[in-house]
Each structure stands twice: as structure tokens, then as C-alpha cells.
Design a protein around this motif. Structure first.
Motif, PDB file in Angstrom:
ATOM      1  N   VAL A  20      -2.832   7.035  18.506  1.00  0.00           N
ATOM      2  CA  VAL A  20      -3.195   7.159  17.093  1.00  0.00           C
ATOM      3  C   VAL A  20      -1.951   7.080  16.213  1.00  0.00           C
ATOM      4  CG1 VAL A  20      -4.122   8.719  15.333  1.00  0.00           C
ATOM      5  CG2 VAL A  20      -5.296   8.469  17.530  1.00  0.00           C
ATOM      6  N   GLU A  21      -0.890   7.772  16.615  1.00  0.00           N
ATOM      7  CA  GLU A  21       0.351   7.747  15.856  1.00  0.00           C
ATOM      8  C   GLU A  21       0.972   6.354  15.852  1.00  0.00           C
ATOM      9  OE1 GLU A  21       3.610   8.783  13.579  1.00  0.00           O
ATOM     10  OE2 GLU A  21       1.667   9.750  13.866  1.00  0.00           O
ATOM     11  N   GLN A  22       0.906   5.668  16.985  1.00  0.00           N
ATOM     12  CA  GLN A  22       1.442   4.301  17.045  1.00  0.00           C
ATOM     13  C   GLN A  22       0.643   3.377  16.132  1.00  0.00           C
ATOM     14  OE1 GLN A  22       4.256   3.130  18.687  1.00  0.00           O
ATOM     15  NE2 GLN A  22       3.804   1.376  17.391  1.00  0.00           N
ATOM     16  N   ALA A  23      -0.669   3.545  16.110  1.00  0.00           N
ATOM     17  CA  ALA A  23      -1.505   2.728  15.228  1.00  0.00           C
ATOM     18  C   ALA A  23      -1.160   2.984  13.768  1.00  0.00           C
ATOM     19  CB  ALA A  23      -2.978   3.027  15.485  1.00  0.00           C
ATOM     20  N   ARG A  24      -0.884   4.237  13.425  1.00  0.00           N
ATOM     21  CA  ARG A  24      -0.512   4.575  12.045  1.00  0.00           C
ATOM     22  C   ARG A  24       0.814   3.923  11.684  1.00  0.00           C
ATOM     23  NH1 ARG A  24       2.799   7.321   9.311  1.00  0.00           N
ATOM     24  NH2 ARG A  24       3.840   8.112  11.175  1.00  0.00           N
ATOM     25  N   ARG A  25       1.779   3.993  12.614  1.00  0.00           N
ATOM     26  CA  ARG A  25       3.082   3.377  12.346  1.00  0.00           C
ATOM     27  C   ARG A  25       2.946   1.864  12.197  1.00  0.00           C
ATOM     28  NH1 ARG A  25       5.147   7.177  16.287  1.00  0.00           N
ATOM     29  NH2 ARG A  25       5.099   5.525  17.871  1.00  0.00           N
ATOM     30  N   ASN A  26       2.106   1.255  13.046  1.00  0.00           N
ATOM     31  CA  ASN A  26       1.888  -0.187  12.930  1.00  0.00           C
ATOM     32  C   ASN A  26       1.279  -0.541  11.581  1.00  0.00           C
ATOM     33  OD1 ASN A  26       2.900  -0.699  15.472  1.00  0.00           O
ATOM     34  ND2 ASN A  26       0.896  -0.893  16.455  1.00  0.00           N
ATOM     35  N   ARG A  27       0.308   0.243  11.148  1.00  0.00           N
ATOM     36  CA  ARG A  27      -0.347  -0.018   9.872  1.00  0.00           C
ATOM     37  C   ARG A  27       0.657   0.084   8.723  1.00  0.00           C
ATOM     38  NH1 ARG A  27      -5.452   0.014   7.560  1.00  0.00           N
ATOM     39  NH2 ARG A  27      -5.520   0.740   5.401  1.00  0.00           N
ATOM     40  N   ASP A  28       1.468   1.124   8.745  1.00  0.00           N
ATOM     41  CA  ASP A  28       2.468   1.296   7.687  1.00  0.00           C
ATOM     42  C   ASP A  28       3.448   0.129   7.672  1.00  0.00           C
ATOM     43  OD1 ASP A  28       1.306   3.671   6.958  1.00  0.00           O
ATOM     44  OD2 ASP A  28       2.778   4.945   7.980  1.00  0.00           O
ATOM     45  N   ALA A  29       3.890  -0.291   8.860  1.00  0.00           N
ATOM     46  CA  ALA A  29       4.842  -1.399   8.949  1.00  0.00           C
ATOM     47  C   ALA A  29       4.221  -2.698   8.449  1.00  0.00           C
ATOM     48  CB  ALA A  29       5.321  -1.562  10.395  1.00  0.00           C
ATOM     49  N   ILE A  30       2.956  -2.915   8.792  1.00  0.00           N
ATOM     50  CA  ILE A  30       2.258  -4.126   8.346  1.00  0.00           C
ATOM     51  C   ILE A  30       2.139  -4.149   6.827  1.00  0.00           C
ATOM     52  CG2 ILE A  30       0.039  -5.322   8.345  1.00  0.00           C
ATOM     53  CD1 ILE A  30      -0.292  -4.300  11.271  1.00  0.00           C
ATOM     54  N   LEU A  31       1.721  -3.030   6.246  1.00  0.00           N
ATOM     55  CA  LEU A  31       1.535  -2.980   4.799  1.00  0.00           C
ATOM     56  C   LEU A  31       2.863  -3.116   4.059  1.00  0.00           C
ATOM     57  CD1 LEU A  31      -1.233  -0.247   4.389  1.00  0.00           C
ATOM     58  CD2 LEU A  31      -1.455  -2.739   4.229  1.00  0.00           C
ATOM     59  N   GLN A  32       3.901  -2.522   4.600  1.00  0.00           N
ATOM     60  CA  GLN A  32       5.215  -2.651   3.975  1.00  0.00           C
ATOM     61  C   GLN A  32       5.680  -4.104   3.989  1.00  0.00           C
ATOM     62  OE1 GLN A  32       8.164   0.007   5.557  1.00  0.00           O
ATOM     63  NE2 GLN A  32       9.836  -0.884   4.394  1.00  0.00           N
ATOM     64  N   ALA A  33       5.517  -4.757   5.128  1.00  0.00           N
ATOM     65  CA  ALA A  33       5.912  -6.171   5.234  1.00  0.00           C
ATOM     66  C   ALA A  33       5.033  -7.043   4.347  1.00  0.00           C
ATOM     67  CB  ALA A  33       5.821  -6.626   6.692  1.00  0.00           C
ATOM     68  N   ALA A  34       3.748  -6.748   4.333  1.00  0.00           N
ATOM     69  CA  ALA A  34       2.820  -7.546   3.530  1.00  0.00           C
ATOM     70  C   ALA A  34       3.134  -7.422   2.040  1.00  0.00           C
ATOM     71  CB  ALA A  34       1.382  -7.105   3.801  1.00  0.00           C
ATOM     72  N   ALA A  49       1.482 -14.869   9.926  1.00  0.00           N
ATOM     73  CA  ALA A  49       2.480 -14.971  10.998  1.00  0.00           C
ATOM     74  C   ALA A  49       3.805 -14.355  10.568  1.00  0.00           C
ATOM     75  CB  ALA A  49       2.672 -16.433  11.385  1.00  0.00           C
ATOM     76  N   ALA A  50       4.230 -14.626   9.351  1.00  0.00           N
ATOM     77  CA  ALA A  50       5.499 -14.077   8.869  1.00  0.00           C
ATOM     78  C   ALA A  50       5.412 -12.564   8.688  1.00  0.00           C
ATOM     79  CB  ALA A  50       5.887 -14.746   7.555  1.00  0.00           C
ATOM     80  N   ILE A  51       4.279 -12.096   8.196  1.00  0.00           N
ATOM     81  CA  ILE A  51       4.078 -10.647   8.027  1.00  0.00           C
ATOM     82  C   ILE A  51       4.088  -9.960   9.387  1.00  0.00           C
ATOM     83  CG2 ILE A  51       2.418  -8.886   7.297  1.00  0.00           C
ATOM     84  CD1 ILE A  51       1.539 -10.909   5.099  1.00  0.00           C
ATOM     85  N   ALA A  52       3.420 -10.561  10.366  1.00  0.00           N
ATOM     86  CA  ALA A  52       3.385  -9.990  11.709  1.00  0.00           C
ATOM     87  C   ALA A  52       4.785  -9.932  12.315  1.00  0.00           C
ATOM     88  CB  ALA A  52       2.450 -10.803  12.599  1.00  0.00           C
ATOM     89  N   ALA A  70      -6.691 -11.326   2.501  1.00  0.00           N
ATOM     90  CA  ALA A  70      -7.485 -10.624   1.492  1.00  0.00           C
ATOM     91  C   ALA A  70      -7.647  -9.157   1.872  1.00  0.00           C
ATOM     92  CB  ALA A  70      -8.851 -11.282   1.329  1.00  0.00           C
ATOM     93  N   GLY A  71      -7.841  -8.887   3.148  1.00  0.00           N
ATOM     94  CA  GLY A  71      -7.946  -7.506   3.615  1.00  0.00           C
ATOM     95  C   GLY A  71      -6.656  -6.738   3.434  1.00  0.00           C
ATOM     96  N   LEU A  72      -5.521  -7.422   3.625  1.00  0.00           N
ATOM     97  CA  LEU A  72      -4.227  -6.793   3.394  1.00  0.00           C
ATOM     98  C   LEU A  72      -4.050  -6.433   1.920  1.00  0.00           C
ATOM     99  CD1 LEU A  72      -1.881  -8.986   5.618  1.00  0.00           C
ATOM    100  CD2 LEU A  72      -2.256  -6.528   5.873  1.00  0.00           C
ATOM    101  N   VAL A  73      -4.436  -7.337   1.044  1.00  0.00           N
ATOM    102  CA  VAL A  73      -4.321  -7.079  -0.392  1.00  0.00           C
ATOM    103  C   VAL A  73      -5.201  -5.897  -0.788  1.00  0.00           C
ATOM    104  CG1 VAL A  73      -4.755  -8.022  -2.688  1.00  0.00           C
ATOM    105  CG2 VAL A  73      -3.670  -9.442  -0.950  1.00  0.00           C
ATOM    106  N   ARG A  74      -6.413  -5.878  -0.271  1.00  0.00           N
ATOM    107  CA  ARG A  74      -7.314  -4.751  -0.550  1.00  0.00           C
ATOM    108  C   ARG A  74      -6.699  -3.436  -0.068  1.00  0.00           C
ATOM    109  NH1 ARG A  74     -11.789  -2.149  -2.866  1.00  0.00           N
ATOM    110  NH2 ARG A  74     -13.176  -3.932  -2.661  1.00  0.00           N
TER     111      ARG A  74
END
Length: 229
Positions: A20-34, A49-52, A70-74
Motif C-alpha cells: 500500500v505504501e509503495q502504491a502511494r509513493r508511485n502515485r505521488d511520483a506519477i502525479l509530480q512528474a505529470a 511514456a515520458a511521465i512513466a 485525461a485521468g492524470l489531469v483529473r
């Protein structure tokens, strides 16, 4: 048999907290990059691809979690709506409304929360507005979030009406429209991004506008102090 029973009884329960903690960190990293890539490159220029690659996750992880750009923007917009504090801004707003009985205090708190949230959501809201010109998915998302904001402002307007705070002659519809303007990205864009107002000055302006437009005259006999930008 005793060995089998003992082994079953001694089996450890699976602990999923690490995943769960790893998923949270991944989500935060994705949103920051996005956020960085969308703001810098625009909606059309940013790629999954670049965001990933920047976030250190697979493309599939992003699609599974967000469904695409679109989901990232939301998700970025909803993160901004939560504000900067540990408790989401809308929860703080509702809690404040329940404990406060002075409409001036309510307006001041709304002014502060408006400035806090606007500073976070306006860049994403402007990105949507630009992309919506040519992208139907963004146009639909923009309509959706505008509708959600309108409902929230009507919720506030009905609260003011039910509490007897609205000035005589101001309807729920008019109060909704005034709150809609105060919470718009366009107002923040004009005053803060284009005219260089500070957040504190913007918050005080929003408060003053709501007070003078919505409350009886006794609440705004003198001008509110305005902080320098």
C-alpha cells in the motif's frame, strides 16, 4: 497431524502495508512528474511514456491507475482541490461552517480557502481550458469539473440562505453566481498571475467582494484592510 495443525496455527498473516505504501509513493511520483511535464510541455506535448520514465514506473502502471492523460489531469485537479493542509480544504470548509455563527468569519475563512485552493488548481484548470479547444476528452472533463464547482457553490449559497445571512433581495441563484465568480480560475489568473497580486491580497479581495455582495450592510460599513502585493 499435530505437526500439520501446529503449522497452520503458526502461519503468519499477510501484511499488505508495504504494498500500500509503495502504491502511494508511485502515485505521488506519477502525479509530480505529470504535473511538471503537462505544465511545461502542454497537454498535447506531454506523453505517458515520458511521465512513466520520470516517475520510475511502467506505462501500464499509469494506465491502470489513471486510465491515461485525461485521468492524470483529473487526479491533479482533485489533488489541488484538497488544498495544502493535511485535511482536505472542502472538509475544513464544511467543519468551519458548522462551528461558526458569525457570517463575517465564514466569509474570511472562505476567502483564505479560495486563495489556497486557487493557487494549486489554477495551472491545471488553465491547462484544461487550453487543451479543450482541440481535445474533446478535455472539453468534457472541463464541463464536468465546472458543473461540480457550480454545485458546490450552490451548496454554499443555500447554507447562507438557510442561516439567514444573505442580504434581502439576494436569491440563492444570485449568491451561487457570485460565489462561482470568486472561485473561478479566471479571477485568480487576472489578479494573481497577470497583475501580480499576493495570495493574501487576493484572499482579502475575495472576502470583501463576497461580504459587500451577499451580506447585509451592517457587515461591511468600512472597507476591509488590503495587504500590499
Amino acid at each position: 497431524m499435530e505437526w500439520i495443525v501446529g503449522n497452520v496455527k503458526g502461519k503468519r498473516r499477510y501484511d499488505s502495508s508495504g504494498r500500500v505504501e509503495q502504491a502511494r509513493r508511485n502515485r505521488d511520483a506519477i502525479l509530480q512528474a505529470a504535473e511538471r511535464q503537462l505544465v511545461e510541455s502542454g497537454y498535447a506535448g506531454a506523453t505517458i511514456a515520458a511521465i512513466a520514465a520520470e516517475a520510475g514506473v511502467s506505462v501500464e502502471t499509469i494506465y491502470k491507475a489513471f486510465g491515461g492523460k485525461a485521468g492524470l489531469v483529473r487526479a491533479l485537479y482533485e489533488r489541488g482541490l484538497a488544498g495544502a493542509g493535511p485535511v482536505p480544504a472542502y472538509e475544513r470548509s464544511d467543519a468551519m461552517r458548522e462551528r461558526e455563527s458569525d457570517p463575517m468569519t465564514v466569509m474570511r475563512e472562505w476567502g483564505l480557502l479560495t486563495a489556497e485552493v486557487a493557487s494549486l488548481v489554477t495551472p491545471i484548470r488553465l491547462l484544461m481550458r487550453s487543451a479543450a479547444v482541440t481535445d474533446q476528452e478535455m472539453a468534457t472533463l472541463l464541463d464536468d469539473i465546472d458543473g461540480e464547482r457550480l454545485q458546490r457553490m450552490r451548496h454554499h449559497a443555500r447554507y447562507l440562505k438557510d442561516r439567514g445571512y444573505l442580504r434581502e433581495g439576494v436569491s440563492v441563484d444570485e449568491a451561487t453566481d457570485i460565489l462561482w465568480v470568486c472561485s473561478s480560475a479566471e479571477l485568480y489568473e487576472l489578479l494573481v498571475l497577470k497583475r501580480g497580486w499576493s495570495l493574501s491580497r487576493f484572499a482579502q479581495y475575495v472576502t470583501h467582494y463576497m461580504v459587500s455582495s451577499l451580506l447585509p450592510g451592517r457587515h461591511h460599513e468600512g472597507p476591509l484592510q488590503t495587504a500590499p502585493s
